[in-house]
Design an enzyme around this catalytic site. Sequence first.
Site, PDB file in Angstrom:
ATOM      1  N   TYR A  24      41.000 -43.682  81.690  1.00 29.48           N
ATOM      2  CA  TYR A  24      40.993 -44.880  81.613  1.00 29.48           C
ATOM      3  C   TYR A  24      40.303 -45.662  80.460  1.00 29.48           C
ATOM      4  CZ  TYR A  24      40.736 -50.131  83.354  1.00 29.48           C
ATOM      5  OH  TYR A  24      40.819 -51.486  83.384  1.00 29.48           O
ATOM      6  N   SER A  32      38.894 -54.135  78.204  1.00 38.78           N
ATOM      7  CA  SER A  32      37.983 -53.961  79.507  1.00 38.78           C
ATOM      8  C   SER A  32      36.524 -53.701  78.808  1.00 38.78           C
ATOM      9  CB  SER A  32      38.309 -52.883  80.167  1.00 38.78           C
ATOM     10  OG  SER A  32      37.524 -52.667  81.235  1.00 38.78           O
TER      11      SER A  32
HETATM   12  P1  NAD Z   1      46.783 -55.624  88.767  1.00 45.79           P
HETATM   13  O1  NAD Z   1      47.090 -54.233  89.372  1.00 45.79           O
HETATM   14  O2  NAD Z   1      46.559 -56.545  89.840  1.00 45.79           O
HETATM   15  O3  NAD Z   1      47.785 -55.964  87.750  1.00 45.79           O
HETATM   16  C1  NAD Z   1      48.288 -55.112  86.790  1.00 45.79           C
HETATM   17  C2  NAD Z   1      49.713 -55.552  86.604  1.00 45.79           C
HETATM   18  O4  NAD Z   1      50.521 -54.670  85.734  1.00 45.79           O
HETATM   19  C3  NAD Z   1      50.781 -55.396  87.831  1.00 45.79           C
HETATM   20  O5  NAD Z   1      51.643 -56.532  88.243  1.00 45.79           O
HETATM   21  C4  NAD Z   1      51.530 -54.066  87.589  1.00 45.79           C
HETATM   22  O6  NAD Z   1      52.840 -54.181  88.104  1.00 45.79           O
HETATM   23  C5  NAD Z   1      51.670 -54.339  86.312  1.00 45.79           C
HETATM   24  N1  NAD Z   1      51.995 -53.066  85.561  1.00 45.79           N
HETATM   25  C6  NAD Z   1      51.650 -51.686  85.651  1.00 45.79           C
HETATM   26  N2  NAD Z   1      52.151 -50.921  84.806  1.00 45.79           N
HETATM   27  C7  NAD Z   1      53.212 -51.600  84.235  1.00 45.79           C
HETATM   28  C8  NAD Z   1      54.324 -51.229  83.246  1.00 45.79           C
HETATM   29  N3  NAD Z   1      54.176 -49.893  82.946  1.00 45.79           N
HETATM   30  N4  NAD Z   1      54.876 -52.283  82.568  1.00 45.79           N
HETATM   31  C9  NAD Z   1      54.529 -53.363  82.879  1.00 45.79           C
HETATM   32  N5  NAD Z   1      53.825 -53.754  83.887  1.00 45.79           N
HETATM   33  C10 NAD Z   1      52.877 -52.905  84.625  1.00 45.79           C
HETATM   34  O7  NAD Z   1      45.280 -55.307  87.790  1.00 45.79           O
HETATM   35  P2  NAD Z   1      44.394 -56.315  87.225  1.00 45.79           P
HETATM   36  O8  NAD Z   1      43.141 -55.956  87.849  1.00 45.79           O
HETATM   37  O9  NAD Z   1      45.031 -57.784  87.327  1.00 45.79           O
HETATM   38  O10 NAD Z   1      44.369 -55.752  85.578  1.00 45.79           O
HETATM   39  C11 NAD Z   1      45.132 -56.479  84.581  1.00 45.79           C
HETATM   40  C12 NAD Z   1      44.617 -55.939  83.328  1.00 45.79           C
HETATM   41  O11 NAD Z   1      43.035 -56.236  83.171  1.00 45.79           O
HETATM   42  C13 NAD Z   1      44.750 -54.349  83.144  1.00 45.79           C
HETATM   43  O12 NAD Z   1      44.878 -53.989  81.891  1.00 45.79           O
HETATM   44  C14 NAD Z   1      43.365 -53.917  83.669  1.00 45.79           C
HETATM   45  O13 NAD Z   1      43.126 -52.696  83.019  1.00 45.79           O
HETATM   46  C15 NAD Z   1      42.540 -55.013  82.915  1.00 45.79           C
HETATM   47  N6  NAD Z   1      40.958 -55.028  83.499  1.00 45.79           N
HETATM   48  C16 NAD Z   1      40.892 -55.295  84.826  1.00 45.79           C
HETATM   49  C17 NAD Z   1      39.532 -55.395  85.241  1.00 45.79           C
HETATM   50  C18 NAD Z   1      39.369 -55.845  86.826  1.00 45.79           C
HETATM   51  O14 NAD Z   1      38.380 -55.517  87.457  1.00 45.79           O
HETATM   52  N7  NAD Z   1      40.253 -56.011  87.607  1.00 45.79           N
HETATM   53  C19 NAD Z   1      38.467 -55.130  84.429  1.00 45.79           C
HETATM   54  C20 NAD Z   1      38.838 -55.009  83.012  1.00 45.79           C
HETATM   55  C21 NAD Z   1      40.271 -54.841  82.578  1.00 45.79           C
END
Ligand code: NAD
Length: 256
Positions: free
Chosen positions: A152, A139
């Site tokens: 986080y 991130s």
């Molecule tokens: P999201 O919540 O839509 O998807 C995350 C997925 O991870 C979900 O399907 C959830 O069930 C799964 N998950 C959670 N804990 C888990 C575990 N212990 N084992 C297996 N699966 C698990 O979130 P997103 O925004 O798509 O995030 C995806 C990644 O991108 C994350 O690592 C998040 O930190 C990172 N990220 C997101 C953003 C943003 O702005 N959305 C920005 C930077 C980084």
Amino acid sequence: MFEELRARTVLVTGGGSGIGAGIVDAFLEQGAQVISADLSFSEEVLTPAREREWRVRLDVSDADAVARVVTEATDVVGVIDTVVTAAGTSTMDFAIDTDPSDWDRNLDVNAKGSFLVAQAVARILVERGLPGRVVFISSQAGKNGYRGMTAYVASKHAVLGVTKSMAVELAPRGITVNAICPGIIETPMKHRERIQGGVLRGMTAEEIAAEDRSQVPLGRTGTVEDVAGVALFLASDLASYMTGQGINVTGGMTMH
Ligand code: NAD
């Protein structure tokens, strides 16, 4: 677009939602075989979903479960040569109010979980003398500090540390290890964060969304496709001379 990806067997964690789901779709479109693993899936064993896609329930913070799924995937689908760790979680609280259990949850899933999955895949590749690609989803919170997100932010900095160390160790084995550092991407997680962040800061989720947009030089927040395209690139032959990098996909919001 990337012919070489047709021959790949790709494990995507967090494939059930948001960025991970977008990455699953992107690799399927390239003709790869994809194992999508997520805590939210009901399939206890590897189960065919769409054409060339298998799904399985997995908690990435459980080392035994990770080893079991990677072994099962190798037996059922083939050796995993490409892994993208998009499973992640976030909690929001100011540092002085953060509960130790929230600290543990962020570090367990985001840092340890990403490491365990990459470790299990790399172990098999090294045993068999095969090249491969690891793409972590960190991130911009792996590079900057943000209010209300200390646990986080710590977990995402840890992912970049893992990226660099594994990159150095695995380079002689022909395995590259890189991370994507997304900015503000429209997903269910971002939606939840705006509601929770609004409570913390006395703002509505809509006000935070407007603030988000105003902070991005390119003038819009990101889509899962913006991130998925870079994951394909890092997995492709075009990125064969890149390892140990944390690539920003932030619309210009983070530049280091
Ligand atoms: P999201 O919540 O839509 O998807 C995350 C997925 O991870 C979900 O399907 C959830 O069930 C799964 N998950 C959670 N804990 C888990 C575990 N212990 N084992 C297996 N699966 C698990 O979130 P997103 O925004 O798509 O995030 C995806 C990644 O991108 C994350 O690592 C998040 O930190 C990172 N990220 C997101 C953003 C943003 O702005 N959305 C920005 C930077 C980084």
